[in-house]
Design a protein around this motif. Structure first.
Motif, short mmCIF file in Angstrom:
data_model
loop_
_atom_site.label_atom_id
_atom_site.label_comp_id
_atom_site.label_asym_id
_atom_site.label_seq_id
_atom_site.Cartn_x
_atom_site.Cartn_y
_atom_site.Cartn_z
N ARG A 129 -16.01 -22.47 -11.06
CA ARG A 129 -16.64 -23.76 -11.28
C ARG A 129 -15.61 -24.88 -11.23
NH1 ARG A 129 -20.19 -21.52 -9.77
NH2 ARG A 129 -22.02 -20.68 -10.84
N VAL A 130 -16.02 -26.03 -10.68
CA VAL A 130 -15.13 -27.19 -10.60
C VAL A 130 -14.96 -27.81 -11.96
CG1 VAL A 130 -14.78 -29.44 -9.51
CG2 VAL A 130 -15.87 -27.61 -8.22
N ILE A 131 -16.06 -27.94 -12.72
CA ILE A 131 -16.03 -28.58 -14.03
C ILE A 131 -17.27 -28.15 -14.79
CG2 ILE A 131 -17.32 -30.68 -13.42
CD1 ILE A 131 -15.16 -32.27 -14.97
N THR A 132 -17.25 -28.36 -16.09
CA THR A 132 -18.42 -28.13 -16.94
C THR A 132 -18.78 -29.43 -17.64
OG1 THR A 132 -17.08 -27.48 -18.85
CG2 THR A 132 -17.77 -25.72 -17.33
N PRO A 133 -20.03 -29.61 -18.07
CA PRO A 133 -20.40 -30.85 -18.78
C PRO A 133 -19.55 -31.09 -20.02
CG PRO A 133 -22.36 -29.64 -18.10
CD PRO A 133 -21.20 -28.75 -17.81
N GLU A 134 -19.21 -30.00 -20.75
CA GLU A 134 -18.42 -30.17 -21.97
C GLU A 134 -17.03 -30.73 -21.66
OE1 GLU A 134 -21.61 -27.37 -22.34
OE2 GLU A 134 -19.85 -27.31 -21.04
N VAL A 135 -16.38 -30.17 -20.64
CA VAL A 135 -15.04 -30.63 -20.28
C VAL A 135 -15.09 -32.05 -19.73
CG1 VAL A 135 -13.11 -30.26 -18.68
CG2 VAL A 135 -14.12 -28.33 -19.87
N SER A 136 -16.12 -32.38 -18.95
CA SER A 136 -16.22 -33.74 -18.40
C SER A 136 -16.40 -34.76 -19.51
CB SER A 136 -17.38 -33.82 -17.41
OG SER A 136 -18.62 -33.57 -18.04
N ARG A 137 -17.21 -34.44 -20.55
CA ARG A 137 -17.39 -35.38 -21.66
C ARG A 137 -16.10 -35.54 -22.45
NH1 ARG A 137 -22.53 -32.86 -22.10
NH2 ARG A 137 -21.69 -31.40 -23.66
N ALA A 138 -15.41 -34.43 -22.72
CA ALA A 138 -14.18 -34.50 -23.51
C ALA A 138 -13.11 -35.32 -22.78
CB ALA A 138 -13.68 -33.10 -23.81
N LEU A 139 -12.95 -35.10 -21.50
CA LEU A 139 -11.95 -35.83 -20.73
C LEU A 139 -12.30 -37.31 -20.66
CD1 LEU A 139 -11.12 -33.48 -17.70
CD2 LEU A 139 -9.61 -34.13 -19.58
N ALA A 140 -13.56 -37.61 -20.42
CA ALA A 140 -13.98 -39.01 -20.28
C ALA A 140 -13.76 -39.78 -21.58
CB ALA A 140 -15.44 -39.08 -19.86
N GLN A 141 -14.15 -39.21 -22.71
CA GLN A 141 -13.99 -39.89 -24.00
C GLN A 141 -12.53 -40.13 -24.34
OE1 GLN A 141 -16.11 -37.46 -26.82
NE2 GLN A 141 -18.14 -37.94 -25.94
N LEU A 142 -11.70 -39.08 -24.21
CA LEU A 142 -10.29 -39.21 -24.57
C LEU A 142 -9.57 -40.15 -23.61
CD1 LEU A 142 -7.96 -38.43 -26.34
CD2 LEU A 142 -7.67 -36.33 -25.01
N SER A 143 -9.84 -40.07 -22.33
CA SER A 143 -9.18 -40.94 -21.36
C SER A 143 -9.55 -42.40 -21.60
CB SER A 143 -9.58 -40.51 -19.94
OG SER A 143 -8.88 -41.26 -18.98
N TRP A 144 -10.80 -42.64 -21.96
CA TRP A 144 -11.24 -44.03 -22.23
C TRP A 144 -10.59 -44.57 -23.50
CZ3 TRP A 144 -13.42 -47.56 -19.35
CH2 TRP A 144 -13.92 -48.71 -19.94
N GLU A 145 -10.45 -43.73 -24.52
CA GLU A 145 -9.86 -44.17 -25.79
C GLU A 145 -8.39 -44.53 -25.64
OE1 GLU A 145 -10.56 -41.40 -28.92
OE2 GLU A 145 -12.73 -41.33 -28.56
N ILE A 146 -7.63 -43.74 -24.87
CA ILE A 146 -6.20 -44.03 -24.74
C ILE A 146 -5.93 -44.98 -23.57
CG2 ILE A 146 -5.60 -41.81 -25.75
CD1 ILE A 146 -4.85 -40.83 -22.96
N ARG A 147 -7.02 -45.32 -22.81
CA ARG A 147 -6.94 -46.24 -21.68
C ARG A 147 -5.91 -45.79 -20.63
NH1 ARG A 147 -10.90 -47.81 -23.97
NH2 ARG A 147 -11.60 -49.97 -24.22
N ARG A 148 -5.83 -44.48 -20.43
CA ARG A 148 -4.91 -43.93 -19.43
C ARG A 148 -5.57 -42.72 -18.76
NH1 ARG A 148 0.84 -43.81 -22.88
NH2 ARG A 148 0.54 -45.87 -23.86
N PRO A 149 -5.22 -42.48 -17.49
CA PRO A 149 -5.75 -41.27 -16.84
C PRO A 149 -5.17 -40.02 -17.49
CG PRO A 149 -4.80 -42.81 -15.24
CD PRO A 149 -4.37 -43.27 -16.59
N ILE A 150 -5.92 -38.95 -17.41
CA ILE A 150 -5.48 -37.64 -17.91
C ILE A 150 -5.58 -36.65 -16.77
CG2 ILE A 150 -5.95 -35.75 -19.53
CD1 ILE A 150 -7.13 -37.83 -21.43
N SER A 151 -4.55 -35.80 -16.63
CA SER A 151 -4.52 -34.80 -15.55
C SER A 151 -4.34 -33.41 -16.14
CB SER A 151 -3.39 -35.10 -14.57
OG SER A 151 -3.58 -36.36 -13.94
N LEU A 152 -5.13 -32.47 -15.63
CA LEU A 152 -5.04 -31.07 -16.04
C LEU A 152 -4.68 -30.22 -14.83
CD1 LEU A 152 -8.28 -30.64 -18.23
CD2 LEU A 152 -6.02 -31.44 -18.95
N LEU A 153 -3.78 -29.28 -15.05
CA LEU A 153 -3.45 -28.28 -14.03
C LEU A 153 -4.02 -26.95 -14.50
CD1 LEU A 153 -1.83 -27.78 -11.36
CD2 LEU A 153 0.03 -26.98 -12.82
#
Length: 546
Positions: A31-55
């Motif tokens: 799978r490319v992504i799951t709804p749970e991971v997309s929500r967690a990344l979006a919320q945290l990235s918006w709060e710190i106002r910076r992109p987040i990258s996962l390998l």
């Protein structure tokens, strides 16, 4: 505690902890992504106002977390395999609408990632997800294929692992077809650098192709890079390296060969950025010399040149530099692995130098005996692959057959010949010259080239059938001046049967010389007559029976 990479300065401890917790996330491997991971990344990235990258690896485990774009992720090095991808994929956020940046796609391609995914984030909510995969080597599109963006939930039916395995199967099938088609050897990309030389830079690149052919390789592609100044880090710049990586990918080449000498740091940097084997011109020439070295003396000369080239490039790192020894007699600072390797190289260089000095003494004694006999010596010199060996065989009616390869002759070969009206002479063949002769080779073969200094006359063999004859003539004359050779020259304009009549006439007007064809035997009598004139002028007396 797992490390968070990238631009973490200014973040709160609580934010860093939440970023660290991303290491606990795991995606299904198909799978490319799951709804749970997309929500967690979006919320945290918006709060710190910076992109987040996962390998992530192929099991869906998070192996690196970074604050910033995809380029901030340190991707672990893995052995480069032409038919495999790296086994890693990147999932990162974009705090604005839009698809991939050029840097995102460069990271995908240069690291041979399984996939690159970018999640749009707006007001703390996950937007469209963009996905890019590498294209097969012979695809008509660019180096990557970008799929239409969809909301995260719409990617649930997309089989990511199936797409990755299908691409690897295509890479493997293409590699097998190419191997059957070529079958000649290693496929390489040639890289020439033009710093304002113009035609000379193009001639150097063409000569590199001949060197590769002689070494048993296949030129899969060529690139002539125009630069005002060299990049001290990557020689040709990061953008050009990306183009070269793309060219190698589509031509299924595994090696880059540069027309200029690389520093050890440049070679390591280019290998790290492209994942390809990197050689320079000197290494290529050394490889050819090693291929053609058959006698013990030639093998010793080549090994000495290789070791002298390797010595300043000897670098160790990591555990290789750990201290050795321990116990009685080995206490104290000890000796590093690098120091041991360097000492062994120096010992071997010293041994080979002494060995070559012994060979030089034997050759000097042989020359002394020849002088006592009073037989004049004619040295055959010239640019590599000019036809020296073939001409000498035609003049002496003995010797080895010539080969249409560069540096086919590495050892001095002396044969008796006869010049009408003069008598017996000794013809000596020598190693060929080349522009920008590597200093390590020149030093190692200096003793062999001493044969040239003992000759009463030189036959300078010039290939008239190829472009750039005047430049090759100049190169040989410069080498002879460097050897302090003062003997008179007789110019043999070889391969006259293949040369264009205008070119041959032009060279005769500019340089003089005798037109010959060593292969067909034409012009040899005129060449011998010219040699007789020069030797008589040197004070050589004709033999009574000549």
């Amino acid at each position: 505690m797992e490390k968070v990479f990238g631009r973490t300065s200014g973040l709160k401890k609580s934010e860093l902890k939440r970023l660290t917790n991303l290491y606990r996330r795991r995606l299904p491997k198909d799978r490319v992504i799951t709804p749970e991971v997309s929500r967690a990344l979006a919320q945290l990235s918006w709060e710190i106002r910076r992109p987040i990258s996962l390998l992530l690896d192929r099991e869906g485990r998070v192996v690196r977390v970074a604050v910033g774009d995809a380029k901030e992720l340190p991707i672990p090095e893995r052995p480069y395999v032409e038919t495999r991808l790296s086994g890693f994929r990147v999932l990162h956020t974009h705090l604005s609408e839009g698809g991939f940046s050029r840097q995102d796609l460069s990271v995908l391609f240069l690291n041979r990632l399984d996939a690159m995914a970018a999640l749009e984030v707006q007001e703390g909510e996950a937007g469209l997800l963009h996905l890019a995969l590498l294209s097969p080597p012979k695809a008509r599109e660019e180096d990557w294929q970008i799929l239409p963006p969809r909301p995260p939930f719409a990617w649930q039916e997309f089989d990511l692992m199936g797409a990755v395995l299908a691409l690897e199967e295509e890479l493997s099938r293409h590699g097998r077809l190419l191997e059957v088609k070529d079958g000649q050897g290693e496929r390489v990309i040639l890289v020439g650098v033009d710093l304002g030389e113009g035609l000379e830079a193009e001639a150097n690149l063409e000569e590199m192709a001949e060197l590769v052919r002689t070494a048993g390789g296949v030129v899969a592609g060529r690139s002539l890079v125009f630069r005002k100044a060299l990049d001290p880090r990557s020689l040709v710049g990061l953008g050009k390296l990306e183009e070269l990586k793309s060219l190698a990918y589509h031509q299924d080449a595994s090696t880059l060969i540069f027309g200029l000498d690389l520093t050890p740091a440049q070679a390591r940097e280019i290998e790290a950025l492209t994942g390809l084997k990197v050689l320079d011109r000197t290494q290529l020439i050394l490889d050819i010399f090693a291929l053609h070295a058959r006698t013990p003396e030639a093998q010793a000369q080549v090994e000495l040149a290789q070791l002298k080239y390797l010595l300043p490039r000897l670098v160790g790192k990591g555990k290789a530099l750990s201290r050795l020894g321990g116990g009685i007699g080995t206490r104290g600072p000890g000796e590093t692995k690098l120091e041991v390797d360097r000492r062994r190289l120096l010992d071997r260089i010293h041994h080979l130098t002494e060995k070559l000095e012994a060979y030089a003494l034997r050759r000097q004694e042989a020359r002394r005996q020849r002088r006592r006999q009073g037989v004049p010596v004619v040295a055959v010199v010239g640019y590599t692959n000019a036809g020296k060996t073939t001409l000498m065989r035609a003049l002496a009616k003995a010797g080895e057959d010539g080969e249409d390869k560069l540096f086919a002759t590495l050892r001095p070969l002396t044969r008796k010949g006869f010049i009408p009206g003069l008598g017996e002479v000794l013809y000596t063949d020598t190693v060929g010259f080349i522009r920008h002769m590597p200093e390590t080779l020149f030093t190692a073969f200096r003793a062999t080239l001493e044969e040239v200094r003992e000759a009463q006359v030189l036959v300078h063999v010039l290939d008239t059938s190829r472009e750039g004859a005047l430049e090759r003539y100049r190169v040989v004359e410069e080498v002879l001046r460097g050897l302090e050779v003062g003997a008179p020259r007789v110019l043999a304009l070889n391969k006259a049967d293949k040369a264009a009549p205008y070119d041959l006439s032009y060279l005769q007007d500019r340089l003089g010389g005798v037109a010959v064809s060593a292969l067909k035997g034409t012009g040899l009598e005129a060449l011998k007559a010219r040699l007789r004139e020069v030797l008589l002028a040197q004070g050589v007396r004709p033999q009574a029976w000549a």
